[in-house]
Motif scaffolding. Structure first.
Motif, PDB file in Angstrom:
ATOM      1  N   GLN A 116       0.848  -1.202   0.000  1.00  0.00           N
ATOM      2  CA  GLN A 116       0.000   0.000   0.000  1.00  0.00           C
ATOM      3  C   GLN A 116       0.875   1.240   0.000  1.00  0.00           C
ATOM      4  O   GLN A 116       2.039   1.191   0.413  1.00  0.00           O
TER       5      GLN A 116
ATOM      6  N   TYR B 289       0.963   5.942  -0.523  1.00  0.00           N
ATOM      7  CA  TYR B 289       0.441   7.282  -0.786  1.00  0.00           C
ATOM      8  C   TYR B 289       1.500   8.005  -1.600  1.00  0.00           C
ATOM      9  O   TYR B 289       2.661   8.094  -1.189  1.00  0.00           O
TER      10      TYR B 289
ATOM     11  N   ASP C 120      -2.699  10.245  -4.376  1.00  0.00           N
ATOM     12  CA  ASP C 120      -3.611   9.104  -4.299  1.00  0.00           C
ATOM     13  C   ASP C 120      -3.114   8.054  -3.313  1.00  0.00           C
ATOM     14  O   ASP C 120      -1.912   7.879  -3.125  1.00  0.00           O
TER      15      ASP C 120
ATOM     16  N   TRP D 199      -3.388   3.875  -2.526  1.00  0.00           N
ATOM     17  CA  TRP D 199      -3.718   2.634  -3.222  1.00  0.00           C
ATOM     18  C   TRP D 199      -3.254   1.429  -2.419  1.00  0.00           C
ATOM     19  O   TRP D 199      -2.401   1.526  -1.536  1.00  0.00           O
TER      20      TRP D 199
ATOM     21  N   LYS E  17      -2.614  -3.032  -2.982  1.00  0.00           N
ATOM     22  CA  LYS E  17      -2.588  -4.211  -3.843  1.00  0.00           C
ATOM     23  C   LYS E  17      -2.456  -5.462  -2.983  1.00  0.00           C
ATOM     24  O   LYS E  17      -1.783  -5.450  -1.952  1.00  0.00           O
TER      25      LYS E  17
ATOM     26  N   ASP F  93      -4.792  -4.682  -7.929  1.00  0.00           N
ATOM     27  CA  ASP F  93      -5.378  -3.490  -7.317  1.00  0.00           C
ATOM     28  C   ASP F  93      -6.646  -3.844  -6.545  1.00  0.00           C
ATOM     29  O   ASP F  93      -7.493  -4.609  -7.036  1.00  0.00           O
TER      30      ASP F  93
ATOM     31  N   THR G  71      -9.835  -1.902  -4.993  1.00  0.00           N
ATOM     32  CA  THR G  71     -10.473  -0.579  -5.115  1.00  0.00           C
ATOM     33  C   THR G  71     -11.665  -0.397  -4.188  1.00  0.00           C
ATOM     34  O   THR G  71     -12.298   0.659  -4.221  1.00  0.00           O
TER      35      THR G  71
ATOM     36  N   ILE H 124      -9.613   1.345   0.778  1.00  0.00           N
ATOM     37  CA  ILE H 124      -8.893   2.600   0.524  1.00  0.00           C
ATOM     38  C   ILE H 124      -8.934   3.499   1.761  1.00  0.00           C
ATOM     39  O   ILE H 124      -7.924   4.142   2.100  1.00  0.00           O
TER      40      ILE H 124
ATOM     41  N   LYS I 208       1.155   3.366  -8.477  1.00  0.00           N
ATOM     42  CA  LYS I 208       0.638   2.024  -8.727  1.00  0.00           C
ATOM     43  C   LYS I 208       1.496   1.305  -9.753  1.00  0.00           C
ATOM     44  O   LYS I 208       1.859   1.870 -10.772  1.00  0.00           O
TER      45      LYS I 208
END
Length: 285
Positions: A123, A125, A129, A131, A133, A138, A140, A145, A285
């Motif tokens: 993970q 920042y 953003d 994110w 995984k 990914d 979502t 999140i 990402k």
């Protein structure tokens, strides 16, 4: 006519030169120390402190290092363990770039953070953003999140908190002294400026008058609806010229810092390495 001993004259001259050189070195050293002390005094005088609380926090950062000192170190990689009383753990390799507060973690274990997601978790920042995984895929889902937002912000803040206590938008209030285990601590209340409709956390720093360091502090976590105080105790380690709270533990408390339940969550930082030349691509990402 008196005869001069050339060797004696040369030895005497060397002796005089050594004395002069030593005096010059000492004078330069004293001048350098005085210059550093003078610079610190001048910087201190140039700051308009809100009150005594603000001044005490400033003196604390003179011991721990400021956020500018972290910026000079550019980035960091370290091993981090978050352990709850039931012995469940998050174990991660944390990577931060201080300019922009970029944050990335690869989890070896995640028994406390998104434990329902099975597999290797990553993970981050990237300054814009958040994110996450799992096994390179990914995730979502909104709740995932939101969890990443909280974890990335919290992990970074706990690491750099002492250096960040001079950030803009912080309000300081000196609350007097309170004796804990024989130490008469100076108490400084910290609040954060925000829009009127946004509730922010409250911190109360217990600053040791002998060391000028925060030995413990009370805090709330309004975003998690925790408005009763939590007590955090910290242990420091000096690494590359800055003091870091490499061991932290917290538990429930009252506003006088009395422990309500002697059961602690532990946070352990190890294998700290600054200035690793991290590529910003790691945080995307």
């Amino acid at each position: 006519m008196r005869h001069f001993n050339l060797n004696k004259m040369m030895n005497y001259s060397k002796l005089i030169l050594m004395v002069i050189t030593s005096a010059l070195i000492t004078a330069c050293g004293n001048k350098e120390n005085k210059t550093k002390d003078t610079q610190k005094t001048e910087v201190s005088k140039s700051i308009e402190f809100q009150n005594k609380g603000h001044e005490l926090v400033y003196k604390m950062t003179q011991k721990t290092g400021s956020y500018q000192d972290l910026l000079k170190l550019k980035d960091i990689v370290f091993n981090y363990t978050y352990r709850t009383p039931d012995q469940k753990e998050d174990v991660s390799i944390e990577s931060y770039i201080f300019d922009g507060e970029l944050s990335h973690a690869t989890y070896i274990k995640h028994q406390r953070t998104l434990p329902e997601l099975k597999g290797k978790m990553e993970q981050a920042y990237n300054g814009k953003d958040f994110w996450v995984k799992i096994d390179g895929k990914d995730i979502t889902a909104e709740d995932a999140i939101e969890s990443v937002k909280f974890t990335r912000k919290t992990n970074f803040y706990w690491f750099a908190m002492m250096q960040k206590l001079l950030d803009p938008g912080i309000n300081y209030e000196y609350l007097g002294q309170n004796s804990v285990n024989g130490t008469n601590y100076d108490i400084v209340k910290i609040t954060f400026s925000a829009a009127e409709d946004i509730a922010t956390d409250i911190y109360q720093l217990y600053i040791n008058p002998e060391t000028h360091l925060v030995d413990q502090f009370l805090f709330t976590v309004v975003s998690k609806n925790v408005t009763d105080p939590i007590l955090m105790r910290v242990t420091y380690e000096e690494i590359d010229g800055v003091l870091l709270t490499t061991y932290r533990k917290y538990t429930k408390s009252d506003w006088k810092a009395n422990v309500i339940n002697d059961v602690w969550v532990e946070e352990i930082t190890k294998d700290v390495k600054f200035n690793q030349g991290l590529d910003k691509a790691l945080f995307n990402k």
